[in-house]
Design a protein around this motif. Sequence first.
Motif, PDB file in Angstrom:
ATOM      1  N   GLU B  45      49.627  26.110  55.601  1.00 34.83           N
ATOM      2  CA  GLU B  45      48.858  25.779  56.607  1.00 34.83           C
ATOM      3  C   GLU B  45      47.758  27.083  56.979  1.00 34.83           C
ATOM      4  O   GLU B  45      46.728  26.876  57.291  1.00 34.83           O
ATOM      5  N   LEU B  46      48.462  28.243  56.851  1.00 34.61           N
ATOM      6  CA  LEU B  46      47.683  29.283  56.998  1.00 34.61           C
ATOM      7  C   LEU B  46      46.551  29.426  55.896  1.00 34.61           C
ATOM      8  O   LEU B  46      45.323  29.760  56.370  1.00 34.61           O
ATOM      9  N   GLU B  47      46.829  29.137  54.523  1.00 37.99           N
ATOM     10  CA  GLU B  47      45.841  29.051  53.575  1.00 37.99           C
ATOM     11  C   GLU B  47      44.700  27.990  53.904  1.00 37.99           C
ATOM     12  O   GLU B  47      43.744  28.321  54.077  1.00 37.99           O
ATOM     13  N   ARG B  48      45.264  26.809  54.461  1.00 35.83           N
ATOM     14  CA  ARG B  48      44.413  25.989  54.763  1.00 35.83           C
ATOM     15  C   ARG B  48      43.541  26.365  55.946  1.00 35.83           C
ATOM     16  O   ARG B  48      42.180  26.060  55.925  1.00 35.83           O
ATOM     17  N   LEU B  49      43.891  27.025  56.683  1.00 35.80           N
ATOM     18  CA  LEU B  49      43.301  27.582  57.952  1.00 35.80           C
ATOM     19  C   LEU B  49      42.095  28.585  57.571  1.00 35.80           C
ATOM     20  O   LEU B  49      41.109  28.679  58.008  1.00 35.80           O
ATOM     21  N   GLN B  50      42.644  29.362  56.737  1.00 36.38           N
ATOM     22  CA  GLN B  50      41.605  30.292  56.053  1.00 36.38           C
ATOM     23  C   GLN B  50      40.333  29.703  55.427  1.00 36.38           C
ATOM     24  O   GLN B  50      39.310  29.976  55.746  1.00 36.38           O
ATOM     25  N   GLN B  51      40.651  28.650  54.657  1.00 36.20           N
ATOM     26  CA  GLN B  51      39.581  27.777  54.187  1.00 36.20           C
ATOM     27  C   GLN B  51      38.821  27.353  55.317  1.00 36.20           C
ATOM     28  O   GLN B  51      37.576  27.312  55.397  1.00 36.20           O
ATOM     29  N   ILE B  52      39.416  26.587  56.347  1.00 37.80           N
ATOM     30  CA  ILE B  52      38.582  26.079  57.517  1.00 37.80           C
ATOM     31  C   ILE B  52      37.664  26.984  58.168  1.00 37.80           C
ATOM     32  O   ILE B  52      36.557  26.714  58.273  1.00 37.80           O
ATOM     33  N   LEU B  53      38.327  28.360  58.464  1.00 39.41           N
ATOM     34  CA  LEU B  53      37.441  29.299  58.971  1.00 39.41           C
ATOM     35  C   LEU B  53      36.387  29.775  58.091  1.00 39.41           C
ATOM     36  O   LEU B  53      35.189  30.004  58.558  1.00 39.41           O
ATOM     37  N   PHE B  54      36.548  29.818  56.868  1.00 41.05           N
ATOM     38  CA  PHE B  54      35.288  30.257  56.072  1.00 41.05           C
ATOM     39  C   PHE B  54      34.355  29.292  56.208  1.00 41.05           C
ATOM     40  O   PHE B  54      33.186  29.475  56.312  1.00 41.05           O
ATOM     41  N   PHE B  55      34.730  27.942  55.932  1.00 39.46           N
ATOM     42  CA  PHE B  55      33.721  26.955  55.978  1.00 39.46           C
ATOM     43  C   PHE B  55      32.971  26.995  57.414  1.00 39.46           C
ATOM     44  O   PHE B  55      31.694  26.673  57.559  1.00 39.46           O
ATOM     45  N   ARG B  56      33.837  27.220  58.390  1.00 40.12           N
ATOM     46  CA  ARG B  56      33.296  26.962  59.857  1.00 40.12           C
ATOM     47  C   ARG B  56      32.090  28.285  59.905  1.00 40.12           C
ATOM     48  O   ARG B  56      31.123  27.937  60.329  1.00 40.12           O
ATOM     49  N   GLU B  57      32.717  29.337  59.598  1.00 40.60           N
ATOM     50  CA  GLU B  57      31.645  30.370  59.520  1.00 40.60           C
ATOM     51  C   GLU B  57      30.194  30.020  58.837  1.00 40.60           C
ATOM     52  O   GLU B  57      29.351  30.639  59.085  1.00 40.60           O
ATOM     53  N   GLY B  59      29.123  27.340  59.012  1.00 39.41           N
ATOM     54  CA  GLY B  59      28.153  26.305  60.155  1.00 39.41           C
ATOM     55  C   GLY B  59      28.573  24.917  59.606  1.00 39.41           C
ATOM     56  O   GLY B  59      27.733  24.055  59.970  1.00 39.41           O
ATOM     57  N   PHE B  60      29.725  24.376  58.917  1.00 37.08           N
ATOM     58  CA  PHE B  60      30.093  23.353  58.647  1.00 37.08           C
ATOM     59  C   PHE B  60      30.731  22.672  59.698  1.00 37.08           C
ATOM     60  O   PHE B  60      31.268  23.362  60.635  1.00 37.08           O
ATOM     61  N   ARG B  61      30.453  21.361  59.861  1.00 35.95           N
ATOM     62  CA  ARG B  61      30.993  20.559  60.950  1.00 35.95           C
ATOM     63  C   ARG B  61      32.490  20.396  60.465  1.00 35.95           C
ATOM     64  O   ARG B  61      32.933  20.326  59.365  1.00 35.95           O
ATOM     65  N   LEU B  62      33.351  20.452  61.620  1.00 38.54           N
ATOM     66  CA  LEU B  62      34.871  20.457  61.172  1.00 38.54           C
ATOM     67  C   LEU B  62      35.406  18.898  60.509  1.00 38.54           C
ATOM     68  O   LEU B  62      36.193  18.966  59.509  1.00 38.54           O
ATOM     69  N   LYS B  63      34.436  17.885  60.706  1.00 39.05           N
ATOM     70  CA  LYS B  63      34.605  16.566  60.146  1.00 39.05           C
ATOM     71  C   LYS B  63      34.678  16.998  58.878  1.00 39.05           C
ATOM     72  O   LYS B  63      35.149  16.571  57.967  1.00 39.05           O
ATOM     73  N   HIS B  64      33.244  17.526  58.338  1.00 42.30           N
ATOM     74  CA  HIS B  64      32.841  17.631  56.872  1.00 42.30           C
ATOM     75  C   HIS B  64      33.888  18.591  56.396  1.00 42.30           C
ATOM     76  O   HIS B  64      34.283  18.352  55.196  1.00 42.30           O
ATOM     77  N   ILE B  65      34.517  19.667  56.986  1.00 38.53           N
ATOM     78  CA  ILE B  65      35.479  20.448  56.424  1.00 38.53           C
ATOM     79  C   ILE B  65      36.594  19.804  56.063  1.00 38.53           C
ATOM     80  O   ILE B  65      37.190  19.879  54.730  1.00 38.53           O
ATOM     81  N   GLY B  66      36.892  18.819  56.925  1.00 38.06           N
ATOM     82  CA  GLY B  66      38.143  18.057  56.889  1.00 38.06           C
ATOM     83  C   GLY B  66      38.119  17.314  55.394  1.00 38.06           C
ATOM     84  O   GLY B  66      38.786  17.096  54.596  1.00 38.06           O
ATOM     85  N   GLU B  67      36.763  16.544  55.274  1.00 39.99           N
ATOM     86  CA  GLU B  67      36.522  15.706  54.048  1.00 39.99           C
ATOM     87  C   GLU B  67      36.638  16.676  52.810  1.00 39.99           C
ATOM     88  O   GLU B  67      37.077  15.971  51.594  1.00 39.99           O
ATOM     89  N   ILE B  68      36.245  17.585  53.055  1.00 40.66           N
ATOM     90  CA  ILE B  68      36.085  18.571  51.686  1.00 40.66           C
ATOM     91  C   ILE B  68      37.509  18.756  51.264  1.00 40.66           C
ATOM     92  O   ILE B  68      37.919  18.547  50.025  1.00 40.66           O
ATOM     93  N   LEU B  69      38.212  19.586  52.388  1.00 41.96           N
ATOM     94  CA  LEU B  69      39.593  19.777  51.889  1.00 41.96           C
ATOM     95  C   LEU B  69      40.552  18.840  51.384  1.00 41.96           C
ATOM     96  O   LEU B  69      41.469  18.877  50.770  1.00 41.96           O
ATOM     97  N   GLU B  70      40.100  17.446  51.828  1.00 44.46           N
ATOM     98  CA  GLU B  70      40.776  16.281  51.573  1.00 44.46           C
ATOM     99  C   GLU B  70      40.610  15.863  50.454  1.00 44.46           C
ATOM    100  O   GLU B  70      41.144  15.056  49.545  1.00 44.46           O
ATOM    101  N   SER B  71      39.356  15.884  49.825  1.00 42.56           N
ATOM    102  CA  SER B  71      38.836  15.372  48.752  1.00 42.56           C
ATOM    103  C   SER B  71      39.754  15.750  47.444  1.00 42.56           C
ATOM    104  O   SER B  71      40.140  16.846  47.282  1.00 42.56           O
ATOM    105  N   PRO B  72      39.843  14.685  46.595  1.00 45.89           N
ATOM    106  CA  PRO B  72      40.869  14.779  45.553  1.00 45.89           C
ATOM    107  C   PRO B  72      40.429  15.880  44.665  1.00 45.89           C
ATOM    108  O   PRO B  72      41.244  16.789  43.823  1.00 45.89           O
ATOM    109  N   TYR B 130      25.811  24.106  51.709  1.00 42.51           N
ATOM    110  CA  TYR B 130      26.331  23.162  50.589  1.00 42.51           C
ATOM    111  C   TYR B 130      25.154  22.390  49.670  1.00 42.51           C
ATOM    112  O   TYR B 130      25.832  21.921  48.556  1.00 42.51           O
ATOM    113  N   GLU B 131      24.197  22.341  50.279  1.00 45.35           N
ATOM    114  CA  GLU B 131      23.021  21.931  49.393  1.00 45.35           C
ATOM    115  C   GLU B 131      22.645  22.668  48.118  1.00 45.35           C
ATOM    116  O   GLU B 131      22.322  22.245  46.892  1.00 45.35           O
TER     117      GLU B 131
END
Lengths: 249, 249
Positions: B45-57, B59-72, B130-131
Amino acid sequence: MLRKVSEVAELTGVSVRTLHHYDRIGLLSPEHVTEAGYRQYSEQELERLQQILFFRELGFRLKHIGEILESPDFDRLEALELQREALLEKRARLDRMIRTLENTIQDVKGEIELTDKEKFEGFDFSNNPYEDEARKRWGNEAVDRSNQALANMLPEGQKRLGEQMEALFRKLAAMRHQDPATEEVQRAIGEWHAFLNGMGYAYSPEAFKGLGQLYVQDERFTRNMDQFGDGFARFMAAAMGIRADRLQA
Amino acid sequence: MLRKVSEVAELTGVSVRTLHHYDRIGLLSPEHVTEAGYRQYSEQELERLQQILFFRELGFRLKHIGEILESPDFDRLEALELQREALLEKRARLDRMIRTLENTIQDVKGEIELTDKEKFEGFDFSNNPYEDEARKRWGNEAVDRSNQALANMLPEGQKRLGEQMEALFRKLAAMRHQDPATEEVQRAIGEWHAFLNGMGYAYSPEAFKGLGQLYVQDERFTRNMDQFGDGFARFMAAAMGIRADRLQA
DNA sequence: TATAAAGTCTGACGCAGCGTCAGGGTCAAC
DNA sequence: GTTGACCCTGACGCTGCGTCAGACTTTATA
């Protein structure tokens, strides 16, 4: 020369809606409003908008920005300088994040191992810049700028230099609990002095001492140095001061 | 090893409330929950959190971050590289802002005059990182890292070094419309080579040539060098290549 | 072992800073 | 005088949490 919303929006990169909003909350009102209710902005408002955007970039609340700009003792120039500092700090944080990220990449590749704390360096968001207002200025801007310029230009060669320096620092850091006046410490400090001089700058005793002072006065240096061990910056400042005094005598 | 919320919060700099929130919206759930309902996080979870924070920094939406991390087809390493690029770009923007700010300061002081457009450079917020996915990689990470390390540590001494280098560059830039193979140019390039070597790193001919290549391949270098004159980076690359070839022969 | 202090939980509400309609006026050009 | 590009003012919505409140748990201390 007056501009309409769309022009201002175009010029500054904010949305028309944002301008409406800023007008509504009294943060930025147009100089004139036509009979039809059309907003018209003059040069003055553009300047103010620039201020606003800078502060916003730094994470200030709009309300707070308004108070700052309204305050009678608001000095434009001083504010600009303050903003510059804050931006530099922000960049420093970004740099830390980038480094963390690069380390993480290596970590994932299995090239190195990171502690959990290292994995999150640069992520502390508890930085309300305005609270720091009372903080010391670090002054020496020229140093900063030239550092920057160099950092942006110098290529590979630095690697070697950096390694040398790091080794020296490590050696010194290991001694940081000793009395900085001992022979051993002073010899190592001498090496450090020589290293700096070797880089093309002749440090006078005072300058050398002043440099040591900088290590404890300027947070950025302190932070960096203390990565080699707690209290390292203070230790260096003391040791460098002693050496300078001896040289002078 | 499992950690509780406060530990994770402390470690990563986010608030406990944020962890609650991320759990609630399904972005980051603890590995275990005790009978009492206490959250417990593992390394994953810590690793995942790090990912999240990077994306957040970024400017990604949390929702979008979730999709990215979930994507196969989410590839951690690739994502990290992408984030690195995005951060570098963010830094570039910040640099532009800082420059704008410094210009503004001079403008206020009456030292120079800015157009309105110049006053807002760096403020365009329409950057969805992301574009840019398709953008070119610039590769050379090592260079970057070592630059970084040094920039953060070296004090005053650099000033002198920087000045020397600048002088040398100016001299070279003045020749940039000549044939890079001429004696004069090659002599100056030799100085540059010596300068680099003098910094503690022995450049082999290939390495020196490679460095020249870097100047035109890596945008950041190109921009920096071209400040000394249009086409300076290209000129240097050519001249350095010629010198390297000659040395080899 | 009792009790205080510190940590944790789950709602619920609030708030900034706009985006995004909807519904309606206005301007400039042809 | 009509068309299309702008502009206006509400009003509602949304994200990403902060901030209580009220109740339970865990840990430290006496």
